[in-house]
Enzyme design. Structure first.
Site, short mmCIF file in Angstrom:
data_model
loop_
_atom_site.label_atom_id
_atom_site.label_comp_id
_atom_site.label_asym_id
_atom_site.label_seq_id
_atom_site.Cartn_x
_atom_site.Cartn_y
_atom_site.Cartn_z
CG ASP A 1 -1.60 1.25 1.53
OD1 ASP A 1 -2.22 1.79 0.60
OD2 ASP A 1 -1.52 1.72 2.68
CG PHE A 2 1.73 5.68 -1.72
CD1 PHE A 2 3.05 5.53 -2.09
CD2 PHE A 2 1.25 6.94 -1.43
CE1 PHE A 2 3.90 6.63 -2.17
CE2 PHE A 2 2.08 8.06 -1.51
CZ PHE A 2 3.41 7.91 -1.87
CG ASP A 3 -1.66 7.77 0.89
OD1 ASP A 3 -1.11 8.85 1.11
OD2 ASP A 3 -2.14 7.45 -0.22
CG ASP B 1 -2.28 2.39 6.37
OD1 ASP B 1 -2.60 3.44 6.96
OD2 ASP B 1 -2.53 2.19 5.17
#
Length: 288
Positions: free
Chosen positions: A39-41, A225
């Site tokens: 995932d990024f954020d 997250d």
């Protein structure tokens, strides 16, 4: 026989589950057939009040540069537009990342580093309708102050993190935005003080599973997250049941206990995720 903490590298944190230890051992055993999904954020980038200010953690790209050449593939799986994730991540033009893939908008868009281009499917018409109605919905519910609308092209999101009472604003808007989404054939995806309205059938689980199938991977790692990552967790669980070992990593947050409870390994945020990826690369280098 399952893997035990004793037969895993000492420089790596040990997954708390047997399935997670088996996943890590499989990645270490045949890294050229492993896919790492991230995932990024909140995983590669810290969560910030203004999503437009999010950038990859300073150690994220160095960690990916160390890891990517040693595994079969690395894919960033995000709800952001693919091009935005590439810019905010600083992924373009990095020699060690020439085979990186970014699956944006939950897989509706794909950026391949090898070509530097984005491929996308046609947008859902409901997104434009929701975008037009959203300001009025927020106004009727007295939710303008502190909330922020994020235009995501193929989706639209309302952030409440900057509101005076973020959780209260989130709770008050969840029902009305779910009704708005349903009226236009969309779904509501709640996250960390954000409510995203997007087309159905788009999720990180579908995107990641399809990419794993495309690559023919024999082991996987997925790190996330937020609630949107639960679909990817479910995809990894399905892969495990089909005989593909996997490791589930949570970029720890007290805001999303569901993810931490299902993870094999919980790390305290993007800095720790980057450190783990770098340590994994080092372990693979030692085993080469």
């Amino acid at each position: 026989m399952g893997s035990t903490p004793e037969n895993l590298p000492k420089n790596l944190p040990t997954p708390v589950t047997a399935a997670g230890r088996d996943g890590l051992a499989a990645i270490l055993g045949r890294p050229e057939k492993a896919v790492v999904g991230l995932d990024f954020d909140g995983t590669l980038a810290e969560i910030v009040p203004d999503p437009e200010q999010a950038r990859a953690h300073p150690e994220a790209v160095p960690a990916l540069k160390a890891l990517a050449p040693r595994v079969g593939s690395v894919a960033v799986v995000t709800g952001r537009p693919a091009g935005v994730a590439v810019r905010y991540g600083g992924f373009a033009g990095v020699p060690e990342l020439e085979h990186l893939v970014v699956l944006g908008h939950y897989g509706a868009e794909r950026w391949d580093a090898v070509t530097g281009t984005v491929h996308a499917s046609a947008p859902h018409p409901g997104v434009a309708s929701v975008r037009a109605e959203l300001p009025g919905v927020l106004d009727r519910h007295g939710a303008w102050t502190g909330t922020w609308i994020e235009e995501k092209g193929r989706a639209v999101a309302v952030h409440t993190r900057r509101a005076k009472e973020p959780q209260a604003a989130f709770d008050a808007l969840r029902g009305p935005l779910a009704e708005l989404a349903a009226r236009h054939g969309l779904v509501l995806e709640p996250g960390r003080m954000v409510l995203e309205l997007r087309p159905p059938g788009m999720d990180k689980g579908v995107a990641f599973a399809e990419y794993v199938k495309e690559t023919g991977a024999t082991s996987v790692l997925y790190a996330g997250d937020d609630l949107g990552d639960l679909a990817a967790y479910a995809a990894v669980d399905k892969l495990r049941s089909d005989g593909v070992p996997g490791l589930l990593v949570c970029s720890g947050s007290e805001e999303v206990a569901e993810l931490a409870e299902r993870a094999d390994l919980v790390l305290p945020g993007p800095a720790a995720v980057a450190g783990f990826l770098k340590d994994l690369a080092a372990a693979l280098a030692q085993g080469a």
